[in-house]
Motif scaffolding. Structure first.
Motif, PDB file in Angstrom:
ATOM      1  N   GLU A  46     -20.780 -12.422  12.772  1.00  0.00           N
ATOM      2  CA  GLU A  46     -21.156 -12.135  14.110  1.00  0.00           C
ATOM      3  C   GLU A  46     -21.673 -10.818  14.590  1.00  0.00           C
ATOM      4  OE1 GLU A  46     -17.438 -13.230  16.508  1.00  0.00           O
ATOM      5  OE2 GLU A  46     -17.153 -14.686  14.713  1.00  0.00           O
ATOM      6  N   VAL A  47     -21.268  -9.778  14.071  1.00  0.00           N
ATOM      7  CA  VAL A  47     -21.734  -8.409  14.122  1.00  0.00           C
ATOM      8  C   VAL A  47     -23.129  -8.604  13.779  1.00  0.00           C
ATOM      9  CG1 VAL A  47     -21.607  -6.220  13.433  1.00  0.00           C
ATOM     10  CG2 VAL A  47     -19.624  -7.407  13.890  1.00  0.00           C
ATOM     11  N   LEU A  48     -23.556  -9.110  12.692  1.00  0.00           N
ATOM     12  CA  LEU A  48     -24.886  -9.072  12.033  1.00  0.00           C
ATOM     13  C   LEU A  48     -25.838  -9.855  12.604  1.00  0.00           C
ATOM     14  CD1 LEU A  48     -23.875  -9.177   8.315  1.00  0.00           C
ATOM     15  CD2 LEU A  48     -24.965  -7.290   8.994  1.00  0.00           C
ATOM     16  N   ALA A  49     -25.306 -11.152  13.182  1.00  0.00           N
ATOM     17  CA  ALA A  49     -26.157 -11.792  13.904  1.00  0.00           C
ATOM     18  C   ALA A  49     -26.479 -11.242  15.356  1.00  0.00           C
ATOM     19  CB  ALA A  49     -25.479 -13.261  13.885  1.00  0.00           C
ATOM     20  N   ALA A  50     -25.583 -10.509  15.968  1.00  0.00           N
ATOM     21  CA  ALA A  50     -25.854  -9.932  17.464  1.00  0.00           C
ATOM     22  C   ALA A  50     -26.549  -8.768  17.360  1.00  0.00           C
ATOM     23  CB  ALA A  50     -24.570  -9.699  18.058  1.00  0.00           C
ATOM     24  N   THR A  51     -27.038  -8.402  16.188  1.00  0.00           N
ATOM     25  CA  THR A  51     -27.638  -6.799  16.029  1.00  0.00           C
ATOM     26  C   THR A  51     -28.878  -7.025  15.120  1.00  0.00           C
ATOM     27  OG1 THR A  51     -26.234  -6.123  14.237  1.00  0.00           O
ATOM     28  CG2 THR A  51     -25.514  -5.637  16.501  1.00  0.00           C
ATOM     29  N   THR A  52     -29.749  -5.826  15.340  1.00  0.00           N
ATOM     30  CA  THR A  52     -30.762  -5.899  14.331  1.00  0.00           C
ATOM     31  C   THR A  52     -31.021  -4.712  13.245  1.00  0.00           C
ATOM     32  OG1 THR A  52     -31.834  -4.385  16.016  1.00  0.00           O
ATOM     33  CG2 THR A  52     -32.150  -6.931  16.077  1.00  0.00           C
ATOM     34  N   THR A  53     -30.161  -3.599  13.775  1.00  0.00           N
ATOM     35  CA  THR A  53     -30.110  -2.569  12.736  1.00  0.00           C
ATOM     36  C   THR A  53     -28.790  -1.922  12.233  1.00  0.00           C
ATOM     37  OG1 THR A  53     -30.335  -0.868  14.555  1.00  0.00           O
ATOM     38  CG2 THR A  53     -32.476  -1.803  13.587  1.00  0.00           C
ATOM     39  N   LEU A  54     -27.680  -2.454  13.102  1.00  0.00           N
ATOM     40  CA  LEU A  54     -26.418  -2.119  12.861  1.00  0.00           C
ATOM     41  C   LEU A  54     -25.918  -2.296  11.581  1.00  0.00           C
ATOM     42  CD1 LEU A  54     -24.167  -0.493  14.773  1.00  0.00           C
ATOM     43  CD2 LEU A  54     -23.254  -2.671  14.987  1.00  0.00           C
ATOM     44  N   ARG A  55     -25.134  -1.448  10.898  1.00  0.00           N
ATOM     45  CA  ARG A  55     -24.619  -1.756   9.517  1.00  0.00           C
ATOM     46  C   ARG A  55     -23.204  -2.178  10.098  1.00  0.00           C
ATOM     47  NH1 ARG A  55     -24.689   1.943   4.340  1.00  0.00           N
ATOM     48  NH2 ARG A  55     -26.900   0.651   4.263  1.00  0.00           N
ATOM     49  N   ALA A  56     -22.774  -3.459   9.425  1.00  0.00           N
ATOM     50  CA  ALA A  56     -21.237  -3.856   9.488  1.00  0.00           C
ATOM     51  C   ALA A  56     -20.696  -3.269   7.913  1.00  0.00           C
ATOM     52  CB  ALA A  56     -21.074  -5.374   9.435  1.00  0.00           C
ATOM     53  N   ALA A  57     -19.566  -2.800   8.324  1.00  0.00           N
ATOM     54  CA  ALA A  57     -18.796  -2.117   7.357  1.00  0.00           C
ATOM     55  C   ALA A  57     -17.199  -2.317   7.589  1.00  0.00           C
ATOM     56  CB  ALA A  57     -19.201  -0.378   7.201  1.00  0.00           C
ATOM     57  N   THR A  58     -16.472  -2.541   6.459  1.00  0.00           N
ATOM     58  CA  THR A  58     -15.247  -2.798   6.338  1.00  0.00           C
ATOM     59  C   THR A  58     -14.445  -1.468   5.995  1.00  0.00           C
ATOM     60  OG1 THR A  58     -15.274  -3.704   4.126  1.00  0.00           O
ATOM     61  CG2 THR A  58     -15.359  -5.068   5.702  1.00  0.00           C
ATOM     62  N   ALA A  59     -13.247  -1.215   6.762  1.00  0.00           N
ATOM     63  CA  ALA A  59     -12.594  -0.129   6.692  1.00  0.00           C
ATOM     64  C   ALA A  59     -11.052  -0.232   6.617  1.00  0.00           C
ATOM     65  CB  ALA A  59     -12.998   0.986   7.815  1.00  0.00           C
ATOM     66  N   VAL A  60     -10.225  -0.825   5.481  1.00  0.00           N
ATOM     67  CA  VAL A  60     -11.130  -1.393   4.290  1.00  0.00           C
ATOM     68  C   VAL A  60     -10.592  -2.775   4.053  1.00  0.00           C
ATOM     69  CG1 VAL A  60     -11.405   0.978   3.190  1.00  0.00           C
ATOM     70  CG2 VAL A  60      -9.190  -0.367   2.973  1.00  0.00           C
ATOM     71  N   LEU A  61     -11.442  -3.155   2.896  1.00  0.00           N
ATOM     72  CA  LEU A  61     -11.137  -4.721   2.474  1.00  0.00           C
ATOM     73  C   LEU A  61     -10.235  -4.465   1.491  1.00  0.00           C
ATOM     74  CD1 LEU A  61     -12.161  -7.532   3.330  1.00  0.00           C
ATOM     75  CD2 LEU A  61     -13.810  -7.394   1.486  1.00  0.00           C
ATOM     76  N   SER A  62      -9.114  -5.166   1.401  1.00  0.00           N
ATOM     77  CA  SER A  62      -7.966  -5.035   0.597  1.00  0.00           C
ATOM     78  C   SER A  62      -8.329  -5.855  -0.698  1.00  0.00           C
ATOM     79  CB  SER A  62      -6.433  -5.336   1.089  1.00  0.00           C
ATOM     80  OG  SER A  62      -5.709  -5.484  -0.134  1.00  0.00           O
ATOM     81  N   VAL A  63      -8.231  -5.225  -1.710  1.00  0.00           N
ATOM     82  CA  VAL A  63      -8.373  -5.876  -2.989  1.00  0.00           C
ATOM     83  C   VAL A  63      -7.456  -7.033  -3.485  1.00  0.00           C
ATOM     84  CG1 VAL A  63      -9.645  -3.845  -4.036  1.00  0.00           C
ATOM     85  CG2 VAL A  63      -7.303  -4.337  -4.489  1.00  0.00           C
ATOM     86  N   TRP A  64      -6.388  -6.987  -2.555  1.00  0.00           N
ATOM     87  CA  TRP A  64      -5.455  -8.118  -2.989  1.00  0.00           C
ATOM     88  C   TRP A  64      -5.609  -9.240  -2.175  1.00  0.00           C
ATOM     89  CZ3 TRP A  64      -2.860  -6.251  -6.813  1.00  0.00           C
ATOM     90  CH2 TRP A  64      -2.519  -4.905  -7.044  1.00  0.00           C
ATOM     91  N   ALA A  65      -6.480  -9.237  -1.034  1.00  0.00           N
ATOM     92  CA  ALA A  65      -7.071 -10.420  -0.253  1.00  0.00           C
ATOM     93  C   ALA A  65      -8.134 -10.111   0.772  1.00  0.00           C
ATOM     94  CB  ALA A  65      -5.834 -11.067   0.256  1.00  0.00           C
ATOM     95  N   PRO A  66      -9.256 -10.361   0.684  1.00  0.00           N
ATOM     96  CA  PRO A  66      -9.482 -11.803   0.098  1.00  0.00           C
ATOM     97  C   PRO A  66      -9.786 -11.500  -1.194  1.00  0.00           C
ATOM     98  CG  PRO A  66     -11.406 -11.083   1.394  1.00  0.00           C
ATOM     99  CD  PRO A  66     -10.302 -10.184   1.405  1.00  0.00           C
ATOM    100  N   PRO A  67      -9.886 -12.680  -2.152  1.00  0.00           N
ATOM    101  CA  PRO A  67     -10.333 -12.593  -3.650  1.00  0.00           C
ATOM    102  C   PRO A  67     -11.737 -12.039  -3.816  1.00  0.00           C
ATOM    103  CG  PRO A  67      -9.356 -14.520  -3.278  1.00  0.00           C
ATOM    104  CD  PRO A  67      -9.602 -14.215  -1.886  1.00  0.00           C
TER     105      PRO A  67
END
Length: 274
Positions: A46-67
């Protein structure tokens, strides 16, 4: 210098996330950092579809989930132009929060191996790294690190360990209010979780905070050091991180509820003047 805003998945899910991301982009920020994304990868879509240059970053994605396989499958169907705007911040979470928690270095290494095998490039990920082994891994297997709840001295130490090339993104917490008592109250409510997590407590002790500082709800010294009051103070702290070696800043405006849109606008005005 990269300027981004950080907010949580749960807060973005209370509003139109795409519209919120479009506002972040319109304010002139280049990255939206999503804290505690869990398995909500569609939010990044949704973030990527609504923008043209903005970077979508996770802070942070746990290595335990999702796989790692689920992340790789998600990545593989993104258009190339959107892949270039994704930054996967990865972390090992905390033993108190993960029932199966063990051997975090091995877990992170295995996760990165699976992403490599699926063609997710190292340039598209950074690691939430505190200890020297994780920092070293970030330098070899990722684009760099994301520092969270740290002081500029920690940024300087990471830069010394990583050398000049890997990127360091530094989170800066701020309350945009003129009422110091209100600001400290909001800061303490936010910090309460971290003062119960041994990993963060140990990290803060290495930065010179004492047991007295760290005893809930936290000393004024601790609160004022970790959560800046006012946009100007936050930008001064960002400059300190930059001088210490950071090349990206994630401004984390705190609010009692909802998205801190007024704070975002004030931070944008201050950042635009830097």
């Amino acid at each position: 210098m990269s300027w981004g805003l950080l907010t949580s998945r749960s807060r973005l899910r209370t509003v139109d996330a795409g519209a919120a991301a479009a506002q972040v982009e319109a304010l002139g920020f280049d990255t939206l950092w999503v804290a505690d994304p869990r398995e909500d990868l569609p939010l990044l879509d949704e973030v990527l579809a609504a923008t043209t240059t903005l970077r979508a970053a996770t802070a942070v994605l746990s290595v335990w989930a999702p796989p790692a396989g689920a992340v790789a499958d998600w990545w593989s169907v993104l258009p190339e132009q959107q892949q270039e705007r994704v930054l996967l911040g990865l972390g090992v979470s905390h033993a108190l929060l993960v029932p199966q928690y063990e051997k975090p270095m091995a877990a992170m290494t295995a996760y990165l191996d699976r992403l490599d095998a699926a063609g997710v490039p190292a340039a598209a990920r950074v690691l939430g790294a505190n200890g020297p082994r994780m920092v070293e891994l970030a330098g070899r297997r990722a684009a760099g690190t994301l520092t969270y709840l740290t002081m500029p001295e920690r940024t300087a130490a990471q830069r010394a360990a990583l050398g000049p090339q890997p990127r360091i993104a530094a989170e800066v917490k701020v309350v945009v209010t003129d009422d110091r008592a209100e600001g400290r109250s909001l800061a303490r409510a936010h910090l309460a979780t971290y003062l119960g997590l041994p990993n963060y407590l140990g990290n803060l002790r290495t930065m010179g905070f004492t047991d007295e500082d760290l005893t809930p709800p936290g000393s004024d010294r601790l609160v004022d050091a970790l959560v800046l009051q006012g946009a100007a103070a936050a930008l001064e702290r960002a400059a300190e991180h930059r001088a210490a070696g950071a090349d990206a800043i994630a401004l984390h405006a705190l609010s009692a509820t909802g998205l801190p849109r007024d704070a975002w606008r004030e931070l944008a005005a201050q950042a635009g003047a830097v």
